[in-house]
Design an enzyme around this catalytic site. Structure first.
Site, PDB file in Angstrom:
ATOM      1  N   SER A  48       1.125   3.505   6.216  1.00 37.87           N
ATOM      2  CA  SER A  48       0.739   3.284   4.829  1.00 37.87           C
ATOM      3  C   SER A  48      -0.747   3.001   4.717  1.00 37.87           C
ATOM      4  O   SER A  48      -1.398   3.417   3.750  1.00 37.87           O
ATOM      5  CB  SER A  48       1.556   2.145   4.204  1.00 37.87           C
ATOM      6  OG  SER A  48       1.422   0.949   4.943  1.00 37.87           O
ATOM      7  N   GLU A  49      -1.334   2.296   5.716  1.00 36.54           N
ATOM      8  CA  GLU A  49      -2.775   2.101   5.754  1.00 36.54           C
ATOM      9  C   GLU A  49      -3.290   2.072   7.193  1.00 36.54           C
ATOM     10  O   GLU A  49      -2.616   1.588   8.099  1.00 36.54           O
ATOM     11  CB  GLU A  49      -3.203   0.792   5.066  1.00 36.54           C
ATOM     12  CG  GLU A  49      -3.226   0.850   3.559  1.00 36.54           C
ATOM     13  CD  GLU A  49      -1.963   0.319   2.933  1.00 36.54           C
ATOM     14  OE1 GLU A  49      -1.841   0.362   1.694  1.00 36.54           O
ATOM     15  OE2 GLU A  49      -1.081  -0.141   3.684  1.00 36.54           O
ATOM     16  N   THR A  50      -4.500   2.600   7.341  1.00 37.17           N
ATOM     17  CA  THR A  50      -5.282   2.488   8.566  1.00 37.17           C
ATOM     18  C   THR A  50      -6.633   1.915   8.164  1.00 37.17           C
ATOM     19  O   THR A  50      -7.221   2.340   7.166  1.00 37.17           O
ATOM     20  CB  THR A  50      -5.472   3.860   9.234  1.00 37.17           C
ATOM     21  OG1 THR A  50      -4.187   4.396   9.568  1.00 37.17           O
ATOM     22  CG2 THR A  50      -6.319   3.758  10.486  1.00 37.17           C
ATOM     23  N   HIS A  75      -1.778  -6.209   2.955  1.00 33.42           N
ATOM     24  CA  HIS A  75      -1.376  -6.346   4.362  1.00 33.42           C
ATOM     25  C   HIS A  75      -2.437  -5.798   5.305  1.00 33.42           C
ATOM     26  O   HIS A  75      -2.650  -6.361   6.390  1.00 33.42           O
ATOM     27  CB  HIS A  75       0.024  -5.745   4.588  1.00 33.42           C
ATOM     28  CG  HIS A  75       0.076  -4.361   5.150  1.00 33.42           C
ATOM     29  ND1 HIS A  75       0.013  -3.240   4.367  1.00 33.42           N
ATOM     30  CD2 HIS A  75       0.191  -3.925   6.432  1.00 33.42           C
ATOM     31  CE1 HIS A  75       0.098  -2.163   5.130  1.00 33.42           C
ATOM     32  NE2 HIS A  75       0.208  -2.542   6.384  1.00 33.42           N
TER      33      HIS A  75
END
Length: 296
Positions: A46-48, A83
């Site tokens: 979902s995120e890097t 997050h």
């Protein structure tokens, strides 16, 4: 080839592999934006995130941030996300980062400066002060109808609704109960361009209630579908609930239940209309990212 320190951090769960992972690449000043985008598409999380040297001007000339963070989904860059903020702070500390203030890490990102509170003995050792929402107010009738179409519910099922934008463009919808939230089976084949957050409270009599409320986050526009545990949504929903007097003290949100996750997000009012958002952070993979040189 260049080598960068790398960590994959599980955020918002004390059970390994039951929270929301973020890939963190440190010492990323030499990477181009195109490399960052390509890496984020490849990790398909979902995120890097990419940790860089601060520029010093996010909050005005000479502002002393500890580091700068760029946050990418597979579909593009976010100005802020929750997050990834906690997971990146965790990885930065674990890899020798030393904040200028012992108890607060100052993160620079596209949304400005974000304070990450570092309290090693606390139930949530890392928590961030939620940035202010940049858009609020109820959804228009058309936007509410579109959200309900995607969620496959009737507008009469909605208790309250609000724009809660703090980077991501969240349209938040409250349903009558946590069970109503868990029972949702959305369909984004028609409406695929809205980021929708849905929550409902557990009742005092609910057996085995895991938290005070259940929340779900749908982000089809980012190519994710449903996000397991979402700091930015919990932050802006918390600000909404505090602002309207629905809550007046700390509470815990459960998220990711239908995905087999055990996300737990602690939301604490700060007394000035704001909130802190915290949760567990654990490095599950660490090592070195081996990256090719950029091509012209």
């Amino acid at each position: 080839m260049t080598h960068h320190r790398f960590a994959q951090v599980d955020v918002f769960s004390r059970e390994p592999f039951r929270g929301n992972p973020v890939a963190v690449i440190l010492d990323a000043d030499d990477l181009t934006e195109e490399q960052m985008r390509r890496i984020a598409r490849w990790t398909n999380l979902s995120e890097t995130t990419f940790v860089l040297s601060p520029t010093g001007d996010a909050g005005g000339a000479g502002t002393p941030a500890d580091y700068r963070l760029r946050i990418f989904t597979p579909g593009g860059e976010l100005p802020f996300a929750g997050h990834p903020t906690l997971g990146s702070a965790h990885a930065w500390l674990e890899n020798g980062g030393t904040p200028r203030r012992s108890d607060v890490i100052v993160q620079e990102c596209a949304a400005g400066l974000v304070e990450v509170h570092h309290e090693p003995g606390a139930a949530a050792p890392l928590s961030f002060t939620a940035p202010p929402t940049t858009r609020s107010g109820p959804l228009s009738d058309d936007d509410l109808a579109r959200a309900c179409t995607a969620l496959r519910i009737d507008p009469s099922d909605v208790v309250a609704h609000q724009w809660v934008v703090n980077g991501p463009q969240w349209a938040a919808v409250q349903l009558g109960s946590a069970r109503d939230v868990l029972d949702l089976e959305p369909d984004f084949s028609v409406v695929d361009d809205m980021d929708i957050g849905v929550f409902g409270f557990y009742g005092d009599a609910d057996p085995d209630r895991p938290a005070d409320l259940e929340i779900r986050a749908f982000t089809p526009s980012d190519g994710i579908g449903e996000d397991p545990v979402t700091g930015s949504l919990n932050a802006s929903v918390g600000q909404w609930l505090v602002r309207t007097g629905v809550v007046d003290g700390p509470y815990t949100a459960a998220q990711g239940t239908v995905l087999g996750r055990t996300g737990r997000v602690r939301v604490t009012p700060t007394g000035d209309g704001g909130v802190r958002v915290g949760g567990a952070t654990t490095t599950l993979f660490s090592g070195s990212a081996v990256l090719p040189e950029p091509t012209n």
